[in-house]
Write an enzyme that holds these catalytic residues in place. Structure first.
Site, short mmCIF file in Angstrom:
data_model
loop_
_atom_site.label_atom_id
_atom_site.label_comp_id
_atom_site.label_asym_id
_atom_site.label_seq_id
_atom_site.Cartn_x
_atom_site.Cartn_y
_atom_site.Cartn_z
N LYS A 177 0.50 -9.07 -8.63
CA LYS A 177 -0.79 -8.40 -8.85
C LYS A 177 -0.90 -7.30 -7.79
CE LYS A 177 -4.72 -7.94 -7.85
NZ LYS A 177 -5.29 -6.61 -7.43
N GLU A 252 -0.28 -12.46 5.32
CA GLU A 252 0.00 -11.39 6.29
C GLU A 252 -1.24 -10.52 6.31
OE1 GLU A 252 0.33 -8.36 7.80
OE2 GLU A 252 1.94 -7.59 6.51
N CYS A 286 -0.30 -2.58 8.79
CA CYS A 286 -0.70 -3.86 9.38
C CYS A 286 -0.25 -3.94 10.83
CB CYS A 286 -0.16 -5.02 8.57
SG CYS A 286 1.55 -4.80 8.10
N GLU A 382 -9.77 -4.45 13.61
CA GLU A 382 -8.78 -3.62 12.90
C GLU A 382 -9.51 -2.47 12.23
OE1 GLU A 382 -6.71 -5.00 9.19
OE2 GLU A 382 -4.92 -4.54 10.37
O1 TXE Z 1 -8.19 -5.50 1.14
P1 TXE Z 1 -8.12 -6.79 0.22
P2 TXE Z 1 -8.91 -4.08 0.91
C1 TXE Z 1 -7.32 -4.67 5.69
C2 TXE Z 1 -7.75 -3.34 6.32
C3 TXE Z 1 -8.67 -2.77 5.28
C4 TXE Z 1 -9.33 -4.01 4.73
C5 TXE Z 1 -9.91 -3.89 3.33
O2 TXE Z 1 -8.45 -3.62 7.51
O3 TXE Z 1 -9.61 -1.89 5.84
O4 TXE Z 1 -8.30 -4.98 4.73
O5 TXE Z 1 -8.90 -3.49 2.40
C6 TXE Z 1 -6.65 -8.35 -3.81
N1 TXE Z 1 -8.67 -13.00 -4.72
N2 TXE Z 1 -6.02 -4.57 5.03
O6 TXE Z 1 -10.30 -4.29 0.46
O7 TXE Z 1 -9.42 -7.10 -0.42
C7 TXE Z 1 -6.83 -6.86 -4.04
O8 TXE Z 1 -6.98 -6.57 -5.43
C8 TXE Z 1 -7.39 -12.57 -4.77
C9 TXE Z 1 -4.89 -4.98 5.83
O9 TXE Z 1 -8.06 -3.24 0.05
O10 TXE Z 1 -7.54 -7.84 1.08
C10 TXE Z 1 -5.53 -6.33 -3.44
O11 TXE Z 1 -4.48 -6.50 -4.39
N3 TXE Z 1 -7.01 -11.32 -4.51
C11 TXE Z 1 -3.67 -5.08 5.05
C12 TXE Z 1 -5.31 -7.27 -2.26
O12 TXE Z 1 -6.08 -8.44 -2.52
C13 TXE Z 1 -7.97 -10.44 -4.17
C14 TXE Z 1 -3.47 -4.25 3.86
C15 TXE Z 1 -5.73 -6.70 -0.91
O13 TXE Z 1 -7.10 -6.40 -0.95
C16 TXE Z 1 -9.32 -10.81 -4.08
C17 TXE Z 1 -4.70 -3.91 3.17
C18 TXE Z 1 -9.65 -12.16 -4.37
N4 TXE Z 1 -10.92 -12.61 -4.30
C19 TXE Z 1 -5.91 -4.05 3.78
N5 TXE Z 1 -10.03 -9.74 -3.69
C20 TXE Z 1 -2.40 -5.42 5.75
N6 TXE Z 1 -2.28 -6.65 6.23
O14 TXE Z 1 -1.48 -4.63 5.83
C21 TXE Z 1 -9.16 -8.71 -3.54
N7 TXE Z 1 -7.90 -9.13 -3.84
#
Ligand code: TXE
Length: 480
Positions: A177, A252, A286, A382
């Site tokens: 996904k 992660e 990250c 972060e």
């Molecule tokens: O992340 P999400 P977002 C951090 C970074 C950023 C913040 C928000 O600080 O500002 O997260 O980013 C899926 N059940 N990182 O909102 O929500 C979503 O569709 C299952 C750090 O984009 O974590 C996407 O595919 N899945 C990071 C994925 O989760 C769900 C990289 C990531 O989205 C879901 C990105 C749910 N309930 C953001 N809700 C890193 N570690 O590198 C959302 N998703």
């Protein structure tokens, strides 16, 4: 405009068939805010269909291949990715807003993951265990079955490579996904896998919202392992959903990674790493190094040199290939601007410049804050944007205390010529990876990666990931 697409962006792949969804989601080009494509808004029903297709693949052709045959297919996927590196880079630049050269590096890394896991597929061995007389005991490494992969938008190709690559190498069938903000290279990769002969259903790709498709995958009772990369908040939701089915998760979740620069550091070697580690991919990494801890004796010198580098940083559209592109979205830009506002009590040492940046792009100027205290929100949270804070320290003990004083623990860098100090710090810093006189080590696919604390748990990359994507069976034969 995006010329490199050789597939229909609004389809999803389920059991070897490309299908459209009942509804679509808009995908925007962060460089200018224009509509890039419509993508499938995969539903919970589509996720169920994909999981069923993966089960069929596990019980069918894919599950019957030997480890060597799986490895050959992965290696071939890697070769085909290499043939399309330029197309993949262009797609990613448009979709993520990543400067073209950085997008190209991600495509090359995707190929390298496939080569690495292709070669590793038949090399993970069990063991024989000396036991009681009359017994022969040995262990087998077996795939979990169906693995779910929920990935973010910041490094789609690299994260697909490390998680899907390792899972397929072990013989799992995957449901991927991708993030709703950037999913085109996931679809391109799935096409390439088909061309390379990956059997139907071994990889299924369902784009869609996190709330519906992501949650449906995390909570699906027929998935045996979930790999998630993203925010702490969503990671906790995913772990909770998987926990209901007693399914293991690898999380992660990002970090607040420091680089510690001591008076005896080689500054010429350190300087490019100090800056690049904070601004690469516009800080949406990250393992971004968002905290630079500097010993007093060289504080002014490091600050001045970093400030000079910042003044030369240019920010512009991804295809113009400057140092920094836009952030992924207006939403991410708003989050980063909120953090910059929280820094209004701080001194800005330097900022970069916009260069031919269209008005509607999600641009933020790279910003270096100086003399920040360790407990300031900008030194604790972060930010996920091109923002770094400089924190002075006096002693090694103080540096360790500051470095370890966040909720995160992903990576840390140490710059010092003192070998004994290198060894002490490598042990006392709380992080999953420590870099001595470098930062990131070139991002090697061979190096196990993952964090502690709120940075998550489990390890991806390297051989270590193969343990995570498999389960151990012990066989005890009594033969007298
Ligand atoms: O992340 P999400 P977002 C951090 C970074 C950023 C913040 C928000 O600080 O500002 O997260 O980013 C899926 N059940 N990182 O909102 O929500 C979503 O569709 C299952 C750090 O984009 O974590 C996407 O595919 N899945 C990071 C994925 O989760 C769900 C990289 C990531 O989205 C879901 C990105 C749910 N309930 C953001 N809700 C890193 N570690 O590198 C959302 N998703």
């Amino acid at each position: 405009m995006l010329d490199a697409l050789w597939f229909n962006p609004n389809e999803m792949l389920i059991g070897g068939t490309w299908k459209t969804a009942v509804s679509n989601l808009p995908l925007f080009n962060p460089s200018d805010g224009s509509l890039l494509a419509e993508i499938a808004n995969g539903s919970a029903i589509n996720i169920d269909e994909a999981v069923t297709a993966a089960q069929v693949a596990r019980n069918g052709k894919w599950g019957q291949l030997s480890a060597t045959e799986r490895g050959r297919i992965l290696t071939k996927i890697g070769q085909k990715v290499l043939e399309r590196v330029d197309d993949l880079a262009e797609i990613e630049a448009y979709d993520v807003g990543k400067p073209l050269a950085q997008a190209r590096a991600d495509a090359v890394a995707l190929a390298r993951y496939m080569e690495f896991y292709g070669g590793a597929a038949d090399k993970l061995m069990g063991e024989t265990i000396p036991y009681l007389n009359g017994y022969t005991v040995y262990t087998l490494r077996e795939p979990h079955g169906v693995t779910g992969h929920i990935i973010p938008w910041n490094y789609p190709m690299q994260i697909i490579g490390r998680s899907v690559g390792a899972a397929l190498a072990m013989g799992n069938a995957c449901v991927l996904k991708p993030a709703e903000e950037a999913c085109l290279t996931a679809l391109a990769f799935a096409r390439i896998c088909g061309e390379a002969g990956l059997p139907d259903g071994a990889l299924n790709v369902v784009p869609g919202s996190g709330i519906e498709a992501g949650a449906a995958l995390a909570g699906n009772p027929n998935v045996q392992h979930i790999s998630f990369t993203g925010s702490v908040h969503t990671g906790a939701l995913v772990q909770r959903a998987a926990g209901v089915n007693v399914v293991p998760v690898t999380l992660e979740l990002g970090g607040k990674s420091p680089q510690l620069v001591f008076n005896d550091a080689n500054l010429t070697a350190a300087l490019p790493f100090l800056v690049n580690a904070g601004i690469q991919n516009a800080g949406q990494t990250c393992s971004a190094s968002s905290r630079i801890l500097i010993q007093r004796g060289i504080y002014n010198s490091v600050r001045d040199r970093m400030a000079e580098a910042y003044c030369n940083l240019t920010v512009g559209p991804a295809m113009a290939d400057m140092h920094i592109g836009p952030l992924i979205s207006e939403r991410q830009k708003a989050l980063v601007l909120e953090f910059l506002a929280k820094g209004s009590d701080l001194t800005i040492a330097a900022q970069g410049k916009l260069h031919d940046a269209p008005n509607n792009g999600a641009y933020v100027l790279p910003t270096l804050f100086e003399n920040v205290t360790a407990d300031h929100p900008l030194a604790q949270d972060e930010i996920f944007g091109p923002v770094q804070v400089l924190i002075p320290f006096e002693t090694e003990e103080e540096a360790v205390a500051i470095a370890n004083n966040t909720d995160y623990g992903l990576v840390a860098g140490i710059w010092t010529a003192d070998g004994a100090r290198q060894m002490r710090l490598a042990k006392s810093l709380r992080a999953g990876q420590i870099f001595i006189n470098n930062y990131g080590a070139g991002g090697g696919v061979e190096l196990p990666f993952g964090g502690i604390g709120k940075s998550g748990h489990g390890r991806e990359k390297g051989f270590e990931a193969l343990y995570g994507f498999s389960t151990l069976k012990t066989i005890a034969a009594h033969h007298g």
